[in-house]
Design a protein around this motif. Structure first.
Motif, short mmCIF file in Angstrom:
data_model
loop_
_atom_site.label_atom_id
_atom_site.label_comp_id
_atom_site.label_asym_id
_atom_site.label_seq_id
_atom_site.Cartn_x
_atom_site.Cartn_y
_atom_site.Cartn_z
N GLN A 1 24.71 12.50 -0.41
CA GLN A 1 25.92 13.00 0.23
C GLN A 1 26.37 14.26 -0.50
O GLN A 1 26.41 14.26 -1.74
CB GLN A 1 27.03 11.95 0.12
N TYR A 2 26.72 15.28 0.24
CA TYR A 2 27.16 16.55 -0.34
C TYR A 2 28.54 16.88 0.19
O TYR A 2 28.74 16.91 1.40
CB TYR A 2 26.20 17.68 0.02
N LEU A 3 29.49 17.10 -0.72
CA LEU A 3 30.84 17.50 -0.34
C LEU A 3 31.00 18.98 -0.66
O LEU A 3 30.87 19.39 -1.82
CB LEU A 3 31.88 16.69 -1.10
N TYR A 4 31.26 19.77 0.37
CA TYR A 4 31.46 21.21 0.22
C TYR A 4 32.90 21.59 0.50
O TYR A 4 33.57 20.97 1.32
CB TYR A 4 30.57 21.99 1.21
N LEU A 5 33.35 22.63 -0.16
CA LEU A 5 34.63 23.26 0.13
C LEU A 5 34.33 24.55 0.87
O LEU A 5 33.49 25.34 0.43
CB LEU A 5 35.37 23.57 -1.17
N ASN B 1 23.50 13.78 4.09
CA ASN B 1 24.68 14.03 4.90
C ASN B 1 25.58 15.03 4.18
O ASN B 1 25.65 15.04 2.96
CB ASN B 1 25.44 12.72 5.11
N THR B 2 26.25 15.87 4.95
CA THR B 2 27.20 16.82 4.38
C THR B 2 28.60 16.50 4.89
O THR B 2 28.77 16.03 6.01
CB THR B 2 26.87 18.27 4.77
N THR B 3 29.59 16.74 4.05
CA THR B 3 30.99 16.65 4.43
C THR B 3 31.64 17.95 3.99
O THR B 3 31.36 18.46 2.91
CB THR B 3 31.66 15.45 3.73
N ASP C 1 18.72 23.17 4.31
CA ASP C 1 19.25 22.73 3.02
C ASP C 1 20.68 22.24 3.29
O ASP C 1 21.24 22.49 4.37
CB ASP C 1 19.15 23.81 1.95
N PRO C 2 21.28 21.49 2.36
CA PRO C 2 22.60 20.91 2.62
C PRO C 2 23.68 21.94 2.97
O PRO C 2 24.52 21.69 3.84
CB PRO C 2 22.92 20.17 1.32
N LEU C 3 23.68 23.11 2.32
CA LEU C 3 24.69 24.12 2.63
C LEU C 3 24.52 24.62 4.07
O LEU C 3 25.51 24.77 4.80
CB LEU C 3 24.64 25.28 1.64
N MET D 1 20.71 19.07 -6.55
CA MET D 1 20.36 18.18 -5.46
C MET D 1 20.10 16.77 -6.02
O MET D 1 19.50 16.62 -7.07
CB MET D 1 19.11 18.71 -4.76
N THR D 2 20.55 15.77 -5.27
CA THR D 2 20.32 14.39 -5.68
C THR D 2 18.83 14.09 -5.59
O THR D 2 18.19 14.37 -4.59
CB THR D 2 21.09 13.44 -4.76
N LYS D 3 18.27 13.53 -6.65
CA LYS D 3 16.84 13.23 -6.67
C LYS D 3 16.56 11.99 -5.84
O LYS D 3 17.36 11.07 -5.80
CB LYS D 3 16.38 13.00 -8.11
#
Length: 194
Positions: A118-122, A44-46, A82-84, A1-3
């Motif tokens: 920002q979190y990029l998920y596949l 934010n999530t993408t 959480d981001p996921l 996680m980004t601090k």
């Protein structure tokens, strides 16, 4: 996680619907102190979504006060998520799709003056389980394309929402690394089906 990038002694001086603004006294090299300032917003999530055939899914989207644009799926991480969880919720809400195969591809901060992780998920092997449940301010249609079409037709669009893909492109030793990564992910998705 980004601090978090804000100092612990920063004080919130403004709290809006999306942004909070913080200020703090910052010692300088000459011994004086200046007021520094930074904005913060929820992470934010993408989601880079692949269907069961390995096609890339994307949206043609409209929102108030913006011209129409192409984008991946995602949105704000709600308090307590959480981001996921946020990525999974956003994909389901915007498309009616779910996946049992998720991977975090990249984490970054959007800009130096805003604490905005920002979190990029596949999401591989996405399948339809419901109808989209769009927010009142969203108009979205789902599209799919091959990997080659994504790189030749979608990614170069000047209005394509690609913050994290740009980060990924520019931090890799060579721009084709992203294409290689996606091809590898597609091959993995195909082999997992067999």
């Amino acid at each position: 996680m980004t601090k978090p990038r804000l100092p612990a002694h920063a004080t919130c001086v403004f709290k809006g619907e999306i942004f909070e603004v913080y200020q703090w006294p910052q010692p300088l090299f000459d011994g004086t102190t200046a007021t520094f300032e930074m904005a913060r917003r929820q992470p934010n999530t993408t989601v880079l979504a692949l269907d069961e055939a390995g096609n890339i899914l994307y949206a043609a989207q409209e929102q108030p006060n913006k011209p129409p644009y192409l984008s991946l799926f995602g949105g704000r991480v709600e308090v307590g998520e959480d981001p996921l969880q946020a990525a999974q919720r956003e994909l389901l809400e915007e498309t009616g799709l779910v996946s049992d195969d998720w991977a975090l591809l990249y984490t970054a901060n959007a800009t130096p003056k805003v604490d905005w992780p920002q979190y990029l998920y596949l999401a591989r092997n996405c399948r339809q389980v419901a109808s989209p449940q769009l927010d009142a301010g969203e108009k979205l249609t789902l599209h799919r394309c091959t990997l080659a079409e994504f790189f030749s037709d979608i990614l170069p669009q000047p209005n394509f929402h690609r913050q994290l893909l740009q980060e990924l492109l520019f931090t890799q030793p060579h721009p084709t690394a992203v294409a290689a990564l996606l091809e590898k992910l597609q091959r993995k998705a195909s082999s997992d089906e067999q």
